[in-house]
Write a protein that holds these residues in place. Structure first.
Motif, PDB file in Angstrom:
ATOM      1  N   LEU A 291      -6.243  -6.203 -61.258  1.00  0.00           N
ATOM      2  CA  LEU A 291      -6.499  -7.316 -62.161  1.00  0.00           C
ATOM      3  C   LEU A 291      -7.631  -8.175 -61.643  1.00  0.00           C
ATOM      4  O   LEU A 291      -7.792  -8.360 -60.432  1.00  0.00           O
ATOM      5  CB  LEU A 291      -5.232  -8.173 -62.325  1.00  0.00           C
ATOM      6  N   ARG A 292      -8.377  -8.724 -62.566  1.00  0.00           N
ATOM      7  CA  ARG A 292      -9.485  -9.590 -62.188  1.00  0.00           C
ATOM      8  C   ARG A 292      -8.957 -10.905 -61.621  1.00  0.00           C
ATOM      9  O   ARG A 292      -7.838 -11.324 -61.890  1.00  0.00           O
ATOM     10  CB  ARG A 292     -10.382  -9.868 -63.395  1.00  0.00           C
ATOM     11  N   ASP A 293      -9.800 -11.559 -60.824  1.00  0.00           N
ATOM     12  CA  ASP A 293      -9.382 -12.811 -60.193  1.00  0.00           C
ATOM     13  C   ASP A 293      -9.033 -13.874 -61.206  1.00  0.00           C
ATOM     14  O   ASP A 293      -8.299 -14.817 -60.910  1.00  0.00           O
ATOM     15  CB  ASP A 293     -10.501 -13.320 -59.267  1.00  0.00           C
ATOM     16  N   ALA A 294      -9.554 -13.729 -62.432  1.00  0.00           N
ATOM     17  CA  ALA A 294      -9.266 -14.739 -63.455  1.00  0.00           C
ATOM     18  C   ALA A 294      -7.809 -14.725 -63.875  1.00  0.00           C
ATOM     19  O   ALA A 294      -7.294 -15.704 -64.407  1.00  0.00           O
ATOM     20  CB  ALA A 294     -10.148 -14.499 -64.685  1.00  0.00           C
ATOM     21  N   ALA A 295      -7.133 -13.591 -63.643  1.00  0.00           N
ATOM     22  CA  ALA A 295      -5.730 -13.488 -64.045  1.00  0.00           C
ATOM     23  C   ALA A 295      -4.850 -14.129 -62.995  1.00  0.00           C
ATOM     24  O   ALA A 295      -4.818 -13.700 -61.855  1.00  0.00           O
ATOM     25  CB  ALA A 295      -5.359 -12.022 -64.235  1.00  0.00           C
ATOM     26  N   THR A 296      -4.128 -15.161 -63.364  1.00  0.00           N
ATOM     27  CA  THR A 296      -3.190 -15.903 -62.510  1.00  0.00           C
ATOM     28  C   THR A 296      -3.792 -16.192 -61.137  1.00  0.00           C
ATOM     29  O   THR A 296      -3.325 -15.693 -60.131  1.00  0.00           O
ATOM     30  CB  THR A 296      -1.886 -15.120 -62.338  1.00  0.00           C
ATOM     31  N   PRO A 297      -4.862 -16.993 -61.055  1.00  0.00           N
ATOM     32  CA  PRO A 297      -5.497 -17.231 -59.769  1.00  0.00           C
ATOM     33  C   PRO A 297      -4.701 -18.143 -58.856  1.00  0.00           C
ATOM     34  O   PRO A 297      -4.899 -18.132 -57.655  1.00  0.00           O
ATOM     35  CB  PRO A 297      -6.837 -17.868 -60.169  1.00  0.00           C
ATOM     36  N   ALA A 298      -3.838 -18.953 -59.380  1.00  0.00           N
ATOM     37  CA  ALA A 298      -3.167 -19.956 -58.562  1.00  0.00           C
ATOM     38  C   ALA A 298      -1.879 -19.413 -57.991  1.00  0.00           C
ATOM     39  O   ALA A 298      -1.180 -18.623 -58.609  1.00  0.00           O
ATOM     40  CB  ALA A 298      -2.875 -21.204 -59.404  1.00  0.00           C
ATOM     41  N   ALA A 299      -1.544 -19.862 -56.767  1.00  0.00           N
ATOM     42  CA  ALA A 299      -0.308 -19.438 -56.138  1.00  0.00           C
ATOM     43  C   ALA A 299       0.898 -19.941 -56.899  1.00  0.00           C
ATOM     44  O   ALA A 299       1.962 -19.340 -56.887  1.00  0.00           O
ATOM     45  CB  ALA A 299      -0.261 -19.927 -54.691  1.00  0.00           C
ATOM     46  N   ALA A 300       0.746 -21.083 -57.617  1.00  0.00           N
ATOM     47  CA  ALA A 300       1.871 -21.628 -58.364  1.00  0.00           C
ATOM     48  C   ALA A 300       2.283 -20.726 -59.521  1.00  0.00           C
ATOM     49  O   ALA A 300       3.382 -20.859 -60.057  1.00  0.00           O
ATOM     50  CB  ALA A 300       1.521 -23.009 -58.884  1.00  0.00           C
ATOM     51  N   SER A 301       1.422 -19.782 -59.928  1.00  0.00           N
ATOM     52  CA  SER A 301       1.743 -18.926 -61.061  1.00  0.00           C
ATOM     53  C   SER A 301       2.457 -17.645 -60.638  1.00  0.00           C
ATOM     54  O   SER A 301       2.665 -16.776 -61.471  1.00  0.00           O
ATOM     55  CB  SER A 301       0.455 -18.556 -61.807  1.00  0.00           C
ATOM     56  N   LYS A 302       2.805 -17.524 -59.362  1.00  0.00           N
ATOM     57  CA  LYS A 302       3.445 -16.293 -58.901  1.00  0.00           C
ATOM     58  C   LYS A 302       4.745 -16.023 -59.631  1.00  0.00           C
ATOM     59  O   LYS A 302       5.028 -14.891 -60.042  1.00  0.00           O
ATOM     60  CB  LYS A 302       3.693 -16.371 -57.388  1.00  0.00           C
ATOM     61  N   LYS A 303       5.551 -17.044 -59.817  1.00  0.00           N
ATOM     62  CA  LYS A 303       6.842 -16.864 -60.494  1.00  0.00           C
ATOM     63  C   LYS A 303       6.640 -16.403 -61.925  1.00  0.00           C
ATOM     64  O   LYS A 303       7.345 -15.496 -62.403  1.00  0.00           O
ATOM     65  CB  LYS A 303       7.628 -18.175 -60.454  1.00  0.00           C
ATOM     66  N   ASP A 304       5.683 -17.030 -62.625  1.00  0.00           N
ATOM     67  CA  ASP A 304       5.414 -16.612 -63.996  1.00  0.00           C
ATOM     68  C   ASP A 304       4.882 -15.184 -64.042  1.00  0.00           C
ATOM     69  O   ASP A 304       5.227 -14.412 -64.952  1.00  0.00           O
ATOM     70  CB  ASP A 304       4.399 -17.560 -64.641  1.00  0.00           C
ATOM     71  N   PHE A 305       4.042 -14.850 -63.077  1.00  0.00           N
ATOM     72  CA  PHE A 305       3.496 -13.499 -63.020  1.00  0.00           C
ATOM     73  C   PHE A 305       4.614 -12.479 -62.836  1.00  0.00           C
ATOM     74  O   PHE A 305       4.683 -11.457 -63.541  1.00  0.00           O
ATOM     75  CB  PHE A 305       2.481 -13.397 -61.881  1.00  0.00           C
ATOM     76  N   GLU A 306       5.499 -12.711 -61.893  1.00  0.00           N
ATOM     77  CA  GLU A 306       6.586 -11.778 -61.640  1.00  0.00           C
ATOM     78  C   GLU A 306       7.515 -11.659 -62.849  1.00  0.00           C
ATOM     79  O   GLU A 306       8.007 -10.571 -63.171  1.00  0.00           O
ATOM     80  CB  GLU A 306       7.374 -12.216 -60.404  1.00  0.00           C
TER      81      GLU A 306
ATOM     82  N   LYS B  36      -3.968  -8.507 -57.004  1.00  0.00           N
ATOM     83  CA  LYS B  36      -2.870  -8.071 -57.856  1.00  0.00           C
ATOM     84  C   LYS B  36      -3.184  -6.675 -58.374  1.00  0.00           C
ATOM     85  O   LYS B  36      -4.204  -6.465 -59.015  1.00  0.00           O
ATOM     86  CB  LYS B  36      -2.671  -9.055 -59.015  1.00  0.00           C
ATOM     87  N   LEU B  37      -2.287  -5.737 -58.081  1.00  0.00           N
ATOM     88  CA  LEU B  37      -2.449  -4.345 -58.485  1.00  0.00           C
ATOM     89  C   LEU B  37      -1.277  -3.942 -59.368  1.00  0.00           C
ATOM     90  O   LEU B  37      -0.127  -4.295 -59.094  1.00  0.00           O
ATOM     91  CB  LEU B  37      -2.509  -3.416 -57.265  1.00  0.00           C
ATOM     92  N   LEU B  38      -1.560  -3.195 -60.408  1.00  0.00           N
ATOM     93  CA  LEU B  38      -0.533  -2.660 -61.295  1.00  0.00           C
ATOM     94  C   LEU B  38      -0.574  -1.139 -61.213  1.00  0.00           C
ATOM     95  O   LEU B  38      -1.654  -0.541 -61.238  1.00  0.00           O
ATOM     96  CB  LEU B  38      -0.760  -3.099 -62.745  1.00  0.00           C
ATOM     97  N   VAL B  39       0.587  -0.509 -61.117  1.00  0.00           N
ATOM     98  CA  VAL B  39       0.690   0.947 -60.983  1.00  0.00           C
ATOM     99  C   VAL B  39       1.317   1.506 -62.252  1.00  0.00           C
ATOM    100  O   VAL B  39       2.444   1.155 -62.609  1.00  0.00           O
ATOM    101  CB  VAL B  39       1.526   1.351 -59.753  1.00  0.00           C
ATOM    102  N   TYR B  40       0.581   2.386 -62.928  1.00  0.00           N
ATOM    103  CA  TYR B  40       1.038   3.002 -64.173  1.00  0.00           C
ATOM    104  C   TYR B  40       1.148   4.516 -64.000  1.00  0.00           C
ATOM    105  O   TYR B  40       0.583   5.097 -63.072  1.00  0.00           O
ATOM    106  CB  TYR B  40       0.052   2.730 -65.316  1.00  0.00           C
ATOM    107  N   GLU B  41       1.842   5.123 -64.933  1.00  0.00           N
ATOM    108  CA  GLU B  41       1.843   6.584 -65.014  1.00  0.00           C
ATOM    109  C   GLU B  41       0.460   7.049 -65.449  1.00  0.00           C
ATOM    110  O   GLU B  41      -0.175   6.448 -66.316  1.00  0.00           O
ATOM    111  CB  GLU B  41       2.897   7.039 -66.026  1.00  0.00           C
ATOM    112  N   TYR B  42      -0.020   8.124 -64.828  1.00  0.00           N
ATOM    113  CA  TYR B  42      -1.372   8.614 -65.105  1.00  0.00           C
ATOM    114  C   TYR B  42      -1.384   9.444 -66.396  1.00  0.00           C
ATOM    115  O   TYR B  42      -0.526  10.292 -66.617  1.00  0.00           O
ATOM    116  CB  TYR B  42      -1.870   9.463 -63.938  1.00  0.00           C
ATOM    117  N   MET B  43      -2.364   9.183 -67.247  1.00  0.00           N
ATOM    118  CA  MET B  43      -2.540   9.899 -68.508  1.00  0.00           C
ATOM    119  C   MET B  43      -3.754  10.829 -68.369  1.00  0.00           C
ATOM    120  O   MET B  43      -4.903  10.359 -68.325  1.00  0.00           O
ATOM    121  CB  MET B  43      -2.770   8.917 -69.661  1.00  0.00           C
ATOM    122  N   PRO B  44      -3.544  12.141 -68.269  1.00  0.00           N
ATOM    123  CA  PRO B  44      -4.630  13.046 -67.877  1.00  0.00           C
ATOM    124  C   PRO B  44      -5.641  13.363 -68.967  1.00  0.00           C
ATOM    125  O   PRO B  44      -6.726  13.869 -68.658  1.00  0.00           O
ATOM    126  CB  PRO B  44      -3.874  14.314 -67.466  1.00  0.00           C
TER     127      PRO B  44
END
Length: 698
Positions: free
Chosen positions: A411-426, A453-461
């Motif tokens: 995810l780009r740094d623009a997505a949930t940059p603040a530490a206070a948003s960790k709970k909302d992110f989770e 922040k990294l997201l892991v998805y199933e790979y679509m070949p």
């Protein structure tokens, strides 16, 4: 010579058989017969009429109009029946459904049906059969082996008994088989199917050896059967592990040596050798004593060294672990393709160092059925290949140590940059992790740290719809045929309907929208089934100007300016309408026209061409080779234009879109019955998280 009685009977037999055959064809395959079967089913399964109140022939005479609960039609026949968790019951209700010979999907999960499973072999076109969570008893009928088109079969959580019939081995297309939580006995040899991806026979009374072909499934798939053995469970009694090689060598050597009593050899004088040596030393120290003293010194030194090691090692290892963790974080941000360089340089001080963690939302299943989890370090070691950049971040194809392939989105740094948003992110990740549907790319895990922040998805070949539709146009290209375009549209529509209905009243789950529907976010799995990607990520944060410009052609007119995050159900329908126009025209927002112009807004361009000469200009030239599809294309064009209406309230809901696309597909299948698709397996989700069969029950 006049014919005798037997001769006359033989002469009359062919016409009689022909008459009976014609009468059977006249009685079969009609919607009236389907209505009669459903009515008989309702009388037994819902005598009070509360659950199936809409099945009223006098008030709603047309079951295919969408008013009958759980009933879906195609080509003027009932093809899907999804009645889950409605409290239906009755031992004599299910046989009536065997008369629905046009049925492709049957899901009755979570009801109270009892008795034996009837003969369902007349349902030759059935592809999904879900009867889990009922009170069904008796043996699994061998007639299920005649349903050779089945992709998914779920008979779990019933009271079935007896052995698994060998006839199930005929289901060579089966992908999912769930027989868990029953009273089945016997072995599992009959279900060693070649294409099986998901298996669960746990909590039964089964016994015997697990075939080697099924050893790749996890142990949990066979647990609760005390009589089963062999991999992945503990070995059978006749599979004793081979002795350790070194132990065998030692045992052999010990067999060649004399016994311990013989080690005390006698000297020529008759005294033991040791005693004679000791008596001959007199005033000198014997050689054995010297060896003993040296060995004792080494033992003392080793003991002291061990004590020092035990005292100092925890402190040293703690520092090294912290150093290793910091280095791991640095790899994420620098040398790894998933991060940006130099973000955590200040972490070397130690006090500001934050260790993220890999959180798995659901077990990541490998292609061979094994359950697969991994740590961040293994992900960092994986070879990575960039797949593309989007508004939410950059996607990579990552190959882990054991060959497992996943898609990692940073995810780009623009997505949930603040530490206070960790709970909302989770919390948001937990909501997205519960989206499990055959037409959605599942989010399996995520990694959260303060600056990464990294997201892991199933790979679509098989890439994206954009690549197969617009890529490499010119000589040597294989065009995307009309039937494939319809399958992709139907699958994407079902996935979008599931997202829109995932937040239900009283469930505590907020209403969810996709927010970024476009052809690059419609991916194709290894079977060619369409799956929506980046579900719900538009709400996380703003996207850069370049990515926003690429998505602008899909944003509804009422949406705010592109940098601002925004998502709505009506906006998703508008964007899906643009995708339908892509499938019809072969053009996309921003594509160049032959006259040198650029298609900025695809709906406006289509409307302008339709007003002039739409038959020769609107539709993709690659579709002109397909004959007899003009009416289907016109119907899809009308649907796409209604989805892209300027006023949000004039756009249809996604449930209606699913219905219309299915009707257009049904017309095509009626004209060309040879077309078959794995996409039929995506009509109803077999995930326990989906109530009422996903979107189709709406």
């Amino acid at each position: 010579m006049p014919p005798n009685g037997s001769t006359a009977l033989l002469l009359l037999l062919p016409p009689l058989l022909l008459l009976l055959l014609l009468r059977s064809f006249a009685n079969a395959g009609s919607l009236d017969a389907d209505v009669a079967a459903l009515s008989d089913f309702r009388l037994v399964a819902d005598p009070s009429g509360a659950a199936l109140a809409t099945w009223n022939v006098s008030a709603n005479p047309a079951p295919c109009a969408g008013a009958w609960r759980g009933v879906t039609c195609a080509g003027g026949r009932v093809t899907r029946l999804v009645l889950e968790g409605l409290g239906l019951s009755g031992a004599a209700a299910l046989p009536a459904l065997a008369r629905l010979d046009g049925l492709r999907v049957l899901s009755l999960k979570g009801n109270g049906f009892s008795g034996e499973i009837p003969d369902l072999s007349p349902l030759a076109g059935l592809k999904l059969l879900f009867l889990a969570g009922n009170e069904l008893s008796g043996a699994i009928p061998p007639s299920l082996g005649a349903l050779y088109r089945l992709y998914r079969l779920d008979l779990s959580s019933n009271k079935l008994s007896g052995a698994v019939p060998p006839e199930l081995s005929r289901l060579d297309r089966l992908l999912t088989l769930r027989l868990d939580s029953n009273r089945l006995s016997g072995g599992v040899d009959a279900i060693a199917l070649p294409r099986l991806q998901e298996l669960n026979v746990s909590n039964n009374l089964m016994s015997g050896r697990i075939p080697a072909a099924m050893a790749s499934f996890p142990a949990a798939a066979f647990g609760g059967n005390v009589g089963l053995c062999s991999a992945p469970l503990p070995p059978c009694k006749d599979e004793a592990p081979q002795p350790n090689a070194s132990a065998a060598v030692n045992a052999s050597a010990a067999g060649d040596c004399p016994p311990a009593s013989a080690m005390v050899a006698s000297s020529p004088s008759g005294k033991p050798a040791g005693a004679e040596a000791a008596s001959g030393v007199k005033g000198k120290m014997s050689r054995a004593a010297v060896v003993a003293i040296v060995a004792g010194d080494f033992a003392v030194v080793g003991l002291v060294a061990g004590l020092l090691f035990c005292y100092f090692w925890p402190r040293l290892s703690g520092r090294r672990s912290a150093r290793r963790l910091q280095q791991g974080e640095k790899i994420v941000y620098s040398s790894s393709p998933y991060g940006a360089a130099g973000v955590v340089a200040a972490a070397a001080g130690g006090s500001t160092f934050e260790r993220g963690k890999m959180v798995f939302l659901e077990d990541l299943s490998c292609s061979d059925g094994r359950t697969r989890r991994f740590e961040l370090e293994e992900l960092l070691r994986a070879s990575a290949e960039m797949l593309g950049k989007g508004g939410c971040g950059t996607a990579y194809k990552a190959v882990l140590d054991d060959g497992t392939v996943v898609t990692v989105k940073r995810l780009r740094d623009a997505a949930t940059p603040a530490a206070a948003s960790k709970k909302d992110f989770e919390h948001h990740m937990a909501v997205l992790g519960r989206l499990r549907h055959p037409n959605i790319v599942p989010l399996n895990a995520y990694y959260y740290a303060r600056d990464e922040k990294l997201l892991v998805y199933e790979y679509m070949p098989n890439g994206s719809l954009f690549s197969v539709l617009h890529g490499n146009r010119g000589p040597g290209r294989t065009p995307l045929e009309w039937a494939a375009r319809l399958r992709i549209a139907a699958g994407a529509a079902r996935g979008l309907a599931y997202i829109h209905h995932s937040g239900r009243r009283g469930s505590g789950t907020p209403k969810l929208a996709h927010g970024n529907i476009k052809s690059t976010n419609i991916l194709l799995d290894r079977f060619g089934v369409a799956r929506l990607a980046d579900c719900g990520l538009a709400q996380l944060g703003s996207s850069p100007a370049a990515a926003a410009a690429r998505s602008a052609g899909y944003r509804a007119p009422e949406a705010p300016p592109p940098p601002r995050p925004w998502a709505s159900h009506r906006g998703d329908v508008y964007a899906f309408g643009v995708v339908l126009l892509e499938l019809l025209t072969g053009r996309f927002p921003g594509s160049e026209l032959p006259n040198g112009g650029v298609v900025v807004e695809l709906p406006r361009w289509v409307q302008s061409v339709v007003r002039e000469e739409w038959t020769s200009e609107v539709f993709d030239l690659e579709l002109m080779k397909d004959k007899g599809i003009e009416e289907e294309m016109v119907a899809m064009l009308q649907l796409a234009l209604s989805c892209t209406a300027a006023a949000p309230e004039q756009r249809p809901k996604v449930g209606y879109v699913v219905k219309m696309v299915d009707e257009v597909r049904a017309c095509g299948e009626t004209a060309s019955p040879s077309h078959e698709s794995m996409d039929e397996s995506s009509g109803v989700s077999d995930s326990p998280a989906v109530s009422e069969g996903g979107a189709l029950s709406q």
